[in-house]
Design an enzyme around this catalytic site. Structure first.
Site, PDB file in Angstrom:
ATOM      1  N   HIS A 208     -10.214  -3.279   2.461  1.00 51.68           N
ATOM      2  CA  HIS A 208     -10.718  -1.968   2.330  1.00 51.68           C
ATOM      3  C   HIS A 208     -11.942  -1.811   1.369  1.00 51.68           C
ATOM      4  O   HIS A 208     -12.137  -1.085   0.730  1.00 51.68           O
ATOM      5  CB  HIS A 208      -9.597  -0.952   1.867  1.00 51.68           C
ATOM      6  CG  HIS A 208      -9.694   0.165   2.136  1.00 51.68           C
ATOM      7  ND1 HIS A 208      -8.976   1.429   2.459  1.00 51.68           N
ATOM      8  CD2 HIS A 208     -10.970   0.979   2.848  1.00 51.68           C
ATOM      9  CE1 HIS A 208      -9.236   2.550   2.964  1.00 51.68           C
ATOM     10  NE2 HIS A 208     -10.643   2.254   2.947  1.00 51.68           N
TER      11      HIS A 208
ATOM     12  N   ASP B  26       0.790  -1.239  -0.063  1.00 58.62           N
ATOM     13  CA  ASP B  26      -0.004   0.035  -0.099  1.00 58.62           C
ATOM     14  C   ASP B  26       0.876   1.278   0.039  1.00 58.62           C
ATOM     15  O   ASP B  26       1.729   1.494   0.890  1.00 58.62           O
ATOM     16  CB  ASP B  26      -0.914   0.073   1.237  1.00 58.62           C
ATOM     17  CG  ASP B  26      -1.999   1.089   1.112  1.00 58.62           C
ATOM     18  OD1 ASP B  26      -1.687   1.948   0.464  1.00 58.62           O
ATOM     19  OD2 ASP B  26      -2.973   0.607   1.934  1.00 58.62           O
ATOM     20  N   GLN B  27       0.647   2.073  -1.107  1.00 62.31           N
ATOM     21  CA  GLN B  27       1.337   3.155  -1.124  1.00 62.31           C
ATOM     22  C   GLN B  27       2.899   3.434  -1.613  1.00 62.31           C
ATOM     23  O   GLN B  27       3.616   4.265  -1.085  1.00 62.31           O
ATOM     24  CB  GLN B  27       1.049   3.984   0.092  1.00 62.31           C
ATOM     25  CG  GLN B  27       1.271   5.675  -0.011  1.00 62.31           C
ATOM     26  CD  GLN B  27       0.392   6.392   1.121  1.00 62.31           C
ATOM     27  OE1 GLN B  27      -0.776   6.110   1.164  1.00 62.31           O
ATOM     28  NE2 GLN B  27       0.781   7.505   1.622  1.00 62.31           N
TER      29      GLN B  27
ATOM     30  N   ASP C 181      -0.872  -0.417  -4.804  1.00 67.23           N
ATOM     31  CA  ASP C 181      -2.394   0.193  -4.908  1.00 67.23           C
ATOM     32  C   ASP C 181      -2.214   1.748  -5.587  1.00 67.23           C
ATOM     33  O   ASP C 181      -3.094   2.041  -6.462  1.00 67.23           O
ATOM     34  CB  ASP C 181      -3.381   0.020  -3.929  1.00 67.23           C
ATOM     35  CG  ASP C 181      -2.765   0.640  -2.702  1.00 67.23           C
ATOM     36  OD1 ASP C 181      -1.717   1.263  -2.602  1.00 67.23           O
ATOM     37  OD2 ASP C 181      -3.761   1.118  -1.710  1.00 67.23           O
ATOM     38  N   HIS C 182      -1.071   2.214  -5.155  1.00 66.52           N
ATOM     39  CA  HIS C 182      -1.015   3.656  -5.686  1.00 66.52           C
ATOM     40  C   HIS C 182       0.530   4.051  -5.117  1.00 66.52           C
ATOM     41  O   HIS C 182       1.171   3.127  -4.161  1.00 66.52           O
ATOM     42  CB  HIS C 182      -1.778   4.620  -5.320  1.00 66.52           C
ATOM     43  CG  HIS C 182      -2.124   4.612  -3.686  1.00 66.52           C
ATOM     44  ND1 HIS C 182      -1.414   5.043  -2.641  1.00 66.52           N
ATOM     45  CD2 HIS C 182      -3.208   3.890  -3.039  1.00 66.52           C
ATOM     46  CE1 HIS C 182      -1.980   4.838  -1.686  1.00 66.52           C
ATOM     47  NE2 HIS C 182      -3.056   4.329  -1.852  1.00 66.52           N
TER      48      HIS C 182
ATOM     49  N   CYS D 192      -6.673   4.266  -2.044  1.00 67.95           N
ATOM     50  CA  CYS D 192      -6.959   2.787  -1.757  1.00 67.95           C
ATOM     51  C   CYS D 192      -8.121   2.158  -2.178  1.00 67.95           C
ATOM     52  O   CYS D 192      -8.210   1.006  -2.756  1.00 67.95           O
ATOM     53  CB  CYS D 192      -6.873   2.600  -0.162  1.00 67.95           C
ATOM     54  SG  CYS D 192      -5.475   3.285   0.474  1.00 67.95           S
TER      55      CYS D 192
END
Length: 497
Positions: A109, A18-19, A310-311, A58
């Protein structure tokens, strides 16, 4: 029971973090970050150098993974919690239908948080989500203790422990400190521990699909001390700052621990960058731990592996932080595929430059599993791009010419189109435009929107964006021009049912 490579269908391992920025890999040339296990996956697999998250936060990013759809179809064009997930066809659901034992460990999420989304089982840790923690939320439909499996596990070992013990907010991109408990209790280690336990508990008569979904390196920036030590004395390059970026921070937004923009004190920023890189190396080592366990169970050579994020995280680029914005640090993600048993005939070591997106994961994994791809899926299978026969040959596989990305976020709501070589950005509320020649300006240092040599290309990309936005309910275009000031929506009306 050990599987052999002769098993008809491979196991599927999807690893998401994540991130994580696209450039935070040693093999991609990062001067600081150490990622030996991910480097090995790329060295013996295929790395896609132009992978993007079309809606880089997310919730919408995960909708793309689950459904294989563009944001226009899955309907989540910004970040909004507590909108039910009612998708009929999902990646885990289709694999379960095809006879796979499906399991997610870590972050989903979705809403309701305990929705299985087609999985047979979920061991859940979404991290600190404010809407599940704040008592003033109305209605309080889900109590935090009901929607998280990590915290009860942690409290069995450390009575009274909580996610806020370090005093760091879940979006604190500029504040960092080391993890205060034994490393084995860190959420990153927990995700791998639970994933290894799945290898023990799985149905040995079926291939498995495991989504190992990490919360880090998303804040809080709390790496174990041993990993922070790797970067504390390193010569960390300063973030790039474009000629278009705000040069002053009149409101002193950079002093906030949860800022999305501003000039952060240098020592604090350097510590945050060191901790962010430390979290990535920690993740890398734990991924290596799982791969070792997979080998010990006799399953490594029978498993197709996909790794992505995800990003990204802007991490001070252009005095910006966090995600959602259209710049490379936010929207450009790492993407690696690996096939230890060589079932798919990958061209090992290939760096593929075609434009891939998170929606491509579902059709790719279904094809690898020999499962039908539903008509609802809009992504494309990537295996042709990565194969020894076709991979790297320009035009050998029909592929998308560009990607439309967006994110609804008040005055910062934006739309962008790119082919990975050029990028056109339109801020829908103000009408501001930007253009970057990514081939010659990969750090987006110069906004060339008024430069005469680029006007033909800018007009081309503007017309592409007009076509992408035709028919949108927000009214962003009349089919001829872009219309600024229309009310953005985080969720399109067709999924609010």
């Amino acid at each position: 029971m050990h599987s052999s490579q002769s098993q008809e269908r491979p196991n599927i391992l999807l690893i998401t973090v994540d991130q994580m920025r696209f450039d935070c890999l040693s093999i991609a040339g990062h001067p600081i970050v150490e990622t030996p296990n991910l480097d090995e996956l790329a060295r013996n697999g295929v790395r896609f150098s132009r992978a993007y998250s079309a809606t880089p936060t997310c919730v919408p990013a995960r909708a793309a993974i689950f459904t294989g759809q563009s944001q226009r179809t899955h309907g989540r064009v910004g970040y909004q919690d507590r909108v039910p997930w009612n998708y009929e066809r999902t990646l885990p659901g289709e694999l379960a239908r095809a006879g796979y034992h499906t399991q997610c460990v870590g972050k989903m999420h979705v809403y309701p948080a305990r929705s299985l989304m087609g999985f047979h089982n979920v061991v859940l840790h979404d991290g600190y989500l404010h809407h599940n923690r704040n008592n003033h939320s109305i209605p309080m439909r889900e109590h935090y203790d009901q929607v998280d499996d990590y915290v009860p596990w942690l409290r069995e070992r450390v009575p009274g422990a909580d996610l806020i013990d370090l005093g760091l907010d879940c979006n604190a991109s500029t504040v960092a400190r080391p993890w205060h408990l034994p490393e084995m209790l860190h959420p990153t280690n927990w995700t791998v521990t639970q994933s290894i336990d799945f290898l023990r508990r799985r149905d040995p008569g079926k291939p498995f699909f495991l989504w190992m979904s990490f919360v880090r390196p998303h804040p809080p920036f709390d790496p174990p001390q041993a990993y922070l030590d790797l970067y504390e004395e390193a010569e960390i390059p300063e973030p790039p700052v474009g000629d278009w970026a705000e040069k002053e921070d009149v409101s002193q937004a950079g002093l906030s621990p949860v800022t999305g923009r501003g000039i952060v004190p240098k020592r604090r920023l350097r510590k945050a960058m060191a901790a962010y890189y430390a979290l990535i190396t920690h993740l890398d080592h734990q991924i290596g731990r799982f791969l070792q366990a997979l080998h010990e169970y006799g399953e490594l050579n029978n498993t197709v592996i996909v790794f992505t994020s995800d990003h990204g995280e802007l991490l001070g680029d252009h005095h910006l932080f966090r995600k959602s914005l259209p710049y490379e640090g936010s929207a450009h993600v790492p993407f690696i595929v690996n096939d230890p048993g060589n079932r798919l005939g990958l061209k090992r070591g290939l760096v593929a430059d075609q434009l891939v997106e998170l929606r491509d994961i579902m059709p790719s994994l279904l094809e690898a599993a020999g499962a039908p791809v539903p008509d609802t899926v809009e992504g494309q299978s990537i295996w042709g791009l990565a194969s020894a026969e076709q991979g790297g040959k320009e035009g050998a596989v029909a592929w998308r010419s560009h990607l439309h990305g967006e994110h609804a976020q008040g005055l910062q709501s934006s739309h962008w189109v790119t082919d990975g070589k050029e990028k056109f950005i339109w801020y829908s509320q103000t009408g501001e435009e930007q253009f970057f020649d990514l081939e010659h300006d990969s750090e987006e240092l110069h906004n060339a929107i008024r430069d005469e040599p680029y006007q033909e290309r800018i007009n081309h990309w503007r017309s592409v964006l007009v076509r992408e936005l035709e028919g949108r309910e927000e009214g962003y275009t009349d089919g001829r021009k872009l219309i600024a000031g229309r009310q953005p929506k985080a969720v399109l009306s067709h999924i609010r049912v």
